[in-house]
Scaffold this motif. Structure first.
Motif: not given
Length: 230
Positions: A131-136
């Motif tokens: 969806l676009g959330a940074p993996a970190a």
């Protein structure tokens, strides 16, 4: 002069004094107290589920979004890495909260069911990254086959990171029990339930969910166990 001794005594048909007969008809004290106790037990048995059911209904209508350490997304079924419609609705709502700046991190929760290759937490994390959330910014807590086990694991993850507060994302009717379990594991929890997905589509689904969650909440409060999955 007529005295009290001279007054005729009123007798009933059996020849006994009327006052004595009235005294004989009074119920034993133990029976009176037994009746009162039974009334209280019945009243509590009826009123308690009604009150809890109202609390489930009320909590489902709350949407709290204070600035918090993390957004906690409770797991649901996933199919080889693809979130179920219930789970997807939760994940999309959590991502919306993240984009609105409610919290800098998202915690996905849930282990494997029998036969699964992927945990619910891992499936949720992968979906959020797509969806676009940074993996970190997405932490997967891959433990738990029910809400209680998962909240215990999340509580441990919170302690490791020094976090305190969280916004719990789940189905509306699940909010009361989820918040209670989160708070019991050291999290200052509020809820922002999803408003989409299969759990809110029909009144029949909503009614059965309230009944189920009422039983689940009482079961947890009385026995300290989780009766239902997430």
């Amino acid at each position: 002069m007529v005295t009290d001794m001279d007054e005729p005594q009123i007798r009933d048909a059996d020849g006994e004094d009327a006052p004595r007969r009235r005294r004989r008809r009074r119920l034993p004290r133990w029976l009176v107290w037994t009746g009162r106790l039974l009334f209280v037990v019945v009243a509590v048995s009826v009123l308690t589920p009604l009150v809890v059911g109202w609390r489930v209904w009320y909590e489902a209508r709350q949407d709290d979004r204070p600035r918090s350490d993390a957004i906690i997304v409770l797991g649901a079924a996933q199919y080889d890495g693809r979130p179920s419609p219930y789970f997807e609705a939760r994940l999309r709502h959590a991502y919306s909260l993240y984009r609105d700046g409610v919290a800098p991190k998202i915690v996905t929760v849930g282990g494997k069911q029998e036969g699964d290759r992927v945990t619910e937490a891992a499936a949720g994390r992968a979906f959020l990254v797509r969806l676009g959330a940074p993996a970190a910014d997405v932490v997967a807590v891959e433990t738990g086959r029910d809400t209680l086990q998962s909240m215990i694991a999340v509580g441990g993850a919170y302690r490791e990171r020094g976090w305190d507060s969280g916004v719990v994302v789940t189905d509306p009717w699940h909010s009361l029990r989820s918040n209670k379990m989160a708070q019991d594991n050291g999290i200052e929890a509020v809820s922002s339930p999803t408003r989409s997905g299969p759990s809110v589509r029909t009144r029949d689904t909503q009614f059965h969910s309230i009944v189920r969650e009422t039983g689940g909440y009482l079961y947890y409060v009385l026995l300290g166990r989780s009766r239902h999955t997430m």
